[in-house]
Design an enzyme around this catalytic site. Sequence first.
Site, short mmCIF file in Angstrom:
data_model
loop_
_atom_site.label_atom_id
_atom_site.label_comp_id
_atom_site.label_asym_id
_atom_site.label_seq_id
_atom_site.Cartn_x
_atom_site.Cartn_y
_atom_site.Cartn_z
N CYS A 53 0.74 -1.21 -0.07
CA CYS A 53 -0.21 0.18 -0.11
C CYS A 53 0.76 1.26 0.13
O CYS A 53 0.57 2.30 0.07
CB CYS A 53 -1.11 -0.06 1.10
SG CYS A 53 0.12 0.03 2.61
N ALA A 346 12.43 -1.64 11.26
CA ALA A 346 11.26 -1.64 10.22
C ALA A 346 11.69 -1.22 8.87
O ALA A 346 12.94 -1.17 8.63
CB ALA A 346 10.05 -0.63 10.68
N ARG A 917 3.13 -25.04 -3.43
CA ARG A 917 4.28 -25.01 -4.35
C ARG A 917 5.09 -26.23 -4.11
O ARG A 917 5.93 -26.28 -3.03
CB ARG A 917 4.90 -23.74 -4.50
CG ARG A 917 5.80 -23.70 -5.67
CD ARG A 917 6.32 -22.15 -5.66
NE ARG A 917 6.68 -21.73 -6.85
CZ ARG A 917 7.34 -20.48 -7.09
NH1 ARG A 917 7.27 -19.73 -6.15
NH2 ARG A 917 7.61 -20.33 -8.59
N PHE A 919 4.19 -29.47 -3.51
CA PHE A 919 3.11 -30.80 -3.24
C PHE A 919 3.90 -31.77 -2.71
O PHE A 919 3.80 -32.91 -3.16
CB PHE A 919 2.47 -30.85 -4.68
CG PHE A 919 0.78 -31.16 -4.50
CD1 PHE A 919 0.01 -30.32 -4.05
CD2 PHE A 919 0.63 -32.68 -4.58
CE1 PHE A 919 -1.23 -30.65 -4.01
CE2 PHE A 919 -0.71 -33.07 -4.43
CZ PHE A 919 -1.61 -32.16 -4.20
N MET A 1043 -1.54 -16.38 -12.49
CA MET A 1043 -1.04 -16.07 -11.25
C MET A 1043 0.41 -15.63 -10.87
O MET A 1043 0.85 -15.67 -10.00
CB MET A 1043 -1.53 -17.26 -10.60
CG MET A 1043 -1.07 -18.56 -10.80
SD MET A 1043 -1.80 -19.95 -10.25
CE MET A 1043 -1.12 -21.38 -10.98
N GLU A 1266 7.56 -25.36 -9.75
CA GLU A 1266 7.56 -25.96 -8.39
C GLU A 1266 9.04 -26.63 -8.08
O GLU A 1266 9.42 -26.46 -7.04
CB GLU A 1266 6.81 -27.11 -8.20
CG GLU A 1266 5.12 -26.68 -8.56
CD GLU A 1266 4.47 -28.00 -8.33
OE1 GLU A 1266 3.72 -28.17 -7.51
OE2 GLU A 1266 4.30 -28.81 -9.56
#
Length: 1334
Positions: A53, A346, A917, A919, A1043, A1266
């Site tokens: 943001c 930070a 990712r 699996f 994606m 992957e």
Amino acid sequence: MELEPSTLHFCVNGRRVVEENVDPETMLLPYLRRNLRLPGTKNGCGSGGCGACTVMLSRFDPSTGQIRHYPANACLTPLCSLHGVAVTTVEGVGSTRTRLHPVQERIARTHGTQCGFCTPGMVMSLYALLRNHPQPSEEQLADALAGNLCRCTGYRAILDAGRTFCKVSGCCQSKENGVCCLDQGVNGAPGSEEGGQTSPECFSEEEFVPLDPTQELIFPPELMMLAKKQPRKSRVFKGDRMTWISPVTLKDLLKAKSKFPQAPVVMGNTSVGPEMKFKGIFHPVIISPDGIEDLNVIKQECNGLTLGAGLSLAQVQDVLADVVQRLPEEKTQTLHALLQQLQTLAGSQIRSMASLGGHIVSRHLDSDLNPLLAAGSCTLHVLSEEGARQIPLDERFLDRSPSADLKPQEVLLSVTVPYTRKWEFVSAFRQAQRKRSARATVNAGMRVFFGGDGVITELSILYGGIGPAILCATDTCRKLLGRPWTEDTLGEACRLVLGEVIIPGAAPGGRVEFRRTLLVSFLFRFYLQVSQSLSRMDPSRYPSLAGGNESALADLHPALGRGTFEHQGMDPMQLPQDPIGRPIMHLSGVKHATGEAIYCDDLPAVDRELSLAFVTSSRAHAAIVSMDLSEALSLPGVVDIVTAKHLGDANCFAEETLLATDKVLCVGHLICAVVADSEVRAKQAAKKVRIVYQDLEPLILTIEEAIQHNSFFETERKLENGDVEAALQMADQVLQGTVHMGGQEHFYMETQSMLVVPRGEDQEMDVYVSTQFPRYIQDIVAATLKLPANKVMCHVRRVGGAFGGKVIKTGVLAAVTAFAAHRLDRAVRCVLERGEDMLITGGRHPYLGKYKVGFKNDGRIVALDMEHYNNGGSTLDESLWVVEMGLLKMENAYKLPNLRCRGRACRTNLPANTALRGFGFPQAGLITEACLVEVATKCGLSPEEVREVNLYQGIERMPCGQEINTEGLARCWSECKAKSAFSLRRAAVDRFNAGSPWKKRGLAMVPLKFPVGIGNVAMGQASALVHIYLDGSVLLTHGGIEMGQGVHTKMLQVVSRELKMPMGNIHLRRTSTETIPNANASGGSVVADLNGLAVKDACQTLLRRLEPIISKNPRGTWKDWAQAAFDQSISLSAIGYFRGYESNIDWEKGEGHPFEYCVYGAACSEVEVDCLTGTHKNIRTDIVMDVGHSINPALDRGQVEGAFIQGMGLYTSEELKYSPRGALHTRGPDQYKIPATCDVPAELHISFLPPSENSNTLYSSKGLGESGVFLGCSVLFAIWDAVSAARRERGLPGRLALSSPLTPEKIRMACEDRFTSMIPRDAPGSYVPWDVPI
């Protein structure tokens, strides 16, 4: 004082905004997105921890005429605080409709975007940096991006984009290995054991538009006039629940504080804001001073430096950097230590917002500055209407002692930091889960002053992060006065501190023994630092450090990661316009960088749209005794609450229950859903639902507990070949062990999001959702609404990261949301907050591996008997499939002649874990690798020797019986060994370790065999639709989901090649069940493979139809050919189809052919470990991959790097923490640490082997989504190599069980020494721990 409402004036992207009635609870982020329709600024976490943001704020100071530009987190910025401020969002920086800013252009063209959700925040952080420093240094670049997270790219490409603006030095500006990058080699060794040229870069800097600072947006003149002419009168903004007062003079500030003594004074809202949002703390009145010069004072006086309480931490950092340069070193010990702490405190957004006064007064238990300010004897200047006074910033103030604290009506004006004296030494220390932008696990401030006789005259030791407040070791300091600075004094100090500073076994935050160890480890480092300084000042009296103790002093400063890329060249016979094999930029890269890429929650609000918020269980295993909805329903704006009773028999789909009925099975179990006219009201009402529980037994959280209670899903899966028992009898040695691996959160940047819109007519329903599997969403929604699937259309334009986490649970969330929309006949939107998402959705499965291995003395494994258990959570989800894939791939790259492996999915009271990712392979492969490391230790060999002797060779059979060609594996291993100069660097690492007792380096090399396939033909089918329009343009639709992996870009490349058409003529719209029915889920590394073959089929169908037309007019254009085809009634639309690869597995027999091909690779990583704190830094990683014929080397490189960094996080820093009652502690970026820019290896070299064979895949390419995750374990084993070196040097006996993730805590406690041995230990069972290992 008068409290008349004021008018708010500010500008956004140069346009003036005037608001009459501003609610003080409104933050800038929702205002930008909903009110101004500027959705480029994203909501990633809502806590200022991810940087998605980020915007730039510009403030004009009329007293100096200066404009200050700085980055800020819009999610924490109150709208009321923006009076007179110019806000710049990503839309104001540049766009495709106007012009691209160089930042936007470069981040896109350097391939620095994948899913793109984090990209606007990255752009804004870089933009704000360049507004202040048009030619930044690399350190400034690193600092600017430290507060921004990315889950996809691995950061290297983003850093490359930023580096193009940096001052050109031709040097890496670091000496990670003791030499400059311009020197030949690493660790004094050549960069490679064989020659080889790096391929040309995937982008050309010469083509970039130059940065011209004179072309930036000016500060709006009307705001300058407003600042100069506005009356000096307090501004007041009133909402339904809160009043915001902004005094502009010191007098008005004191008046406001006198009238509202309990009101907090807020400057940056980085402390009060999160407390109100996440802890439920409410303040009816907030006082926010604006432009009061007395709060921004900077005075250099004879006795110290006075800093105004209103200065931001970033301003303080700049002041300190300047003062430290100009004053003698002996006067700036405290100032230098403060500057050191600020550099890691930070991100730049938070430091630019947070004020010095707010940081001091909030007194957070893990404050990095307060222990140091107290140790440095600083003084607070406070003021009220009653007068001024001074308060010592000491342990009494930090403990909030009433006699030493601010009075309610007082405000903090400034703080004075005294200069240090000769023979006075001050140091600061911190240890965190990540090097930058992470809260400290423990921090400390220490000061000592020696009198003329060389004994301790003054001593201060303060610690943060160890209790409810910062603690001062007062008794320890008093007892050590008058003592000389010797080893004996150090030993006494350690004993006294451990006796005085008590950390209970049940202390919040856990890591108790680690924190106890850090208390004395920091003390030891302080002793060494002071001893070194004393030796420099008076070498005749104070000897130099002995025994290699200098190695304990240096911090591990990470260098800014940079990389090289070697990939296959283009075929000289390939046509220039053919894009296959070329590094084409991501199709949406520019739109990612401009904020024009639309994600699910960016869709405009629909008329009469409602918001939905879920109520989740606070118990892990309990009966629901009663549920009271009355208070929630009575709140204004609440429209409905959906429960399981409303759903009736539609509450179940397959094996999933949508909402809890009579009992809950985990914390985070969905119970009901509140629907209201705004997101805020829905969430407020959700908190008012009253549920009474009765706990049930047993409560099962861990795999061990599941085994004990025989709590499993279905039957075990088993693979076996050879005769394990006979082979064990014939082995030279037999070894047994266990390996535990923790889970992992997906941490996709875009949380679960959906918008369901009823269309009214024919009960049609449009579902806009962020998912990998539109068909599943369609099916579950249709079943829940009892509609045929043809009435429910699911649409996905793009997904902001998924990694396997947007399938099953997304379907459940979408089904409930759709039910509410259908029930109310109104559009309903549901977007989970980050904490909700992490609580509800589950992640990668924790694993427990048990093995019994028989081997020869040369390291050859002859028998392996293994058991796998995964923690499936409360429902099955995909846990059994994960077990199966883990078993099928468990041997990794090794020939295991006699093997038996069994796997079970455990049923526990945690949220259901699911696909992530890799699996199952990242867990199963690690267990096998850990076994090999133990075998190597037993044989007295290096792990690499044992790996090499067990590698597959040539044509082999996997345990399931499938035949594979492993030639690529051997090539990757040998190439990686050569390119990484492994043997030379191994010797260099050993030399380094021999002379460095407190810092150790480790080197490890790991092979990879990742079989690609789904194990089922039907799940591999794919469809595509290609239209040619009469103007010659093409519209493409396919079933794959974009994606971040670039599948849409690759599909356009396929169409371009097949139709011999420029990519600019081809357009691709969203994926939808309306155009491509019954598409399979996008995942498993096969999205481009399967959909690309379908696209290719459609194109070839069209070409066959059009061949007569094209042959008659070979010089024609596509417009000509399309018109001719239309005139001849030839269809210009084609459906492409691919039925799927042949694939099968019979679990009864444990054999089959589940995979189409294997991706091979190898990675070599080098790290350096700080044995005192457990910190490590990644020095270098070399990765060699056999990727076949790469369709797009730039995208494939990004997939490898992103997967590697994600795997590195899995194995080293990402740690999920659960309470003993099953509640997840780690619910956001503050607690859960994915890798950041500081974690990227200083050198990251990627090499793709030239293709060695053709296959029946898409252009003989391989899916890479992957496989690279597993290569992250090369970092884990490099750390383990360094830890083992430390243990050998210290003569520590016995084996130490390897577990993942290998966090700083585990590293430090494994490097046992006199400090770990002196800490107190709690007897097991004598306390209830804060967390339990899952």
